[in-house]
Design an enzyme around this catalytic site. Structure first.
Site, PDB file in Angstrom:
ATOM      1  N   SER A 106       0.837  -1.206   0.000  1.00  0.00           N
ATOM      2  CA  SER A 106       0.000   0.000   0.000  1.00  0.00           C
ATOM      3  C   SER A 106       0.874   1.259   0.000  1.00  0.00           C
ATOM      4  CB  SER A 106      -0.980  -0.071   1.173  1.00  0.00           C
ATOM      5  OG  SER A 106      -2.145   0.647   0.871  1.00  0.00           O
ATOM      6  N   ASP A 200      -8.835  -6.830  -3.569  1.00  0.00           N
ATOM      7  CA  ASP A 200      -8.553  -5.618  -2.784  1.00  0.00           C
ATOM      8  C   ASP A 200      -9.778  -4.710  -2.826  1.00  0.00           C
ATOM      9  OD1 ASP A 200      -5.644  -3.519  -2.368  1.00  0.00           O
ATOM     10  OD2 ASP A 200      -7.737  -3.037  -1.888  1.00  0.00           O
ATOM     11  N   HIS A 232      -7.562  -5.975   1.090  1.00  0.00           N
ATOM     12  CA  HIS A 232      -6.384  -5.111   1.145  1.00  0.00           C
ATOM     13  C   HIS A 232      -5.443  -5.477   2.291  1.00  0.00           C
ATOM     14  CE1 HIS A 232      -4.141  -1.464   0.202  1.00  0.00           C
ATOM     15  NE2 HIS A 232      -4.112  -1.190   1.498  1.00  0.00           N
TER      16      HIS A 232
END
Ligand SMILES: N[C@@H](CC(=O)c1ccccc1NC=O)C(=O)O
Length: 252
Positions: A106, A200, A232
């Protein structure tokens, strides 16, 4: 004169060091959390490292570490990048690391890219020799469910301004777009891996597609791996990721 800023460069976590002989090779994990979430720490990767060790009978020829960085809103961009550079520099020096690959999830992927492409000339607070030394050791990037363009992100998810506004002084307008930073990607970084989970729920394929388009436009070699690796915040614990890293991490 550099400001006397307290750095969190001693906040590193060691997941594995080869017992037989100290390895000059290492991977360093950089966690996500949108620059703000205290629930995300280097320990996000503890399970993944355990899985990698189990799957390799504890016989890896590289060390594995996690690092941290100060979070927003306490600090703002580019301090996150400065902390990562300081932290990496200290780790490399302390452990005698010569070849380093970054694994970012991320905004950890964002930070990995920013470290690889940073120049000391811009408003970075780190000393240029530390930055240059870290970059000279860098041989690979694993960018997992990453954020690579703030303008693309806010165009797709205007509601994400809640964390972008905390992480940046000017609502992310000072974030350097990929089309510029990609020109500074060191030519010696031989391994770029772009990974994304089809499940995700926080980021669609728009971000990795944007990165892939720019890598292709600049004729930069890369490998992509898109698969169902869960939601995620499940990706960095998924056995498929452990398998992928074991199969692809090379230091030769
Ligand atoms: N857990 C974060 C949200 C977050 O991490 C996030 C949300 C949307 C897209 C990317 C995210 N994380 C990237 O590091 C929060 O506390 O707001």
């Amino acid at each position: 004169m550099t400001k006397n800023i307290d750095r969190l460069y001693d906040r590193s976590v060691s997941f594995y060091e080869p017992v037989k002989n100290r390895s000059p090779n290492a991977i360093v994990f950089i966690h996500g959390g949108a620059w703000i979430d205290e629930k995300n720490t280097p320990n996000d990767f503890e399970f993944l490292c355990g899985a990698m060790l189990n799957m390799s009978d504890n016989d890896l020829d590289y060390a594995m570490y996690g690092i941290t960085y100060r979070l927003s809103p306490t600090v703002k961009h580019p301090t996150h990048i400065c902390d990562v550079i300081e932290n990496l520099y200290r780790l490399i020096k302390d452990k005698g690391i010569k070849k380093l690959q970054l694994v970012g999830h991320s905004v950890g992927a964002t930070l990995a890219w920013q470290v690889a492409t940073a120049t000391a000339t811009n408003e970075l607070c780190s000393s240029s020799e530390k930055l240059i030394y870290v970059q000279s050791c860098l041989t690979g990037l694993y960018l997992i469910d990453g954020i690579f363009s703030i303008s693309e992100l806010l165009d797709e998810y205007p509601e994400y301004i809640y964390f972008v506004s905390q992480a940046f002084q000017n609502n992310g307008k000072e974030f350097e777009e990929l089309s510029y930073s990609i020109k500074r990607l060191p030519c010696w970084i031989s391994y770029i891996h772009l990974l994304h989970s089809y499940k995700d729920e926080l980021l669609t394929l728009r971000q990795p597609r944007y990165m892939a388009d720019l890598l292709q436009e600049n004729a930069i070699p890369y490998i992509s791996y898109f698969s169902d690796m869960g939601l995620h915040n499940e990706v960095y614990e998924n056995p498929k990721l452990a398998r992928y890293l074991l199969d692809n991490l090379k230091f030769t």
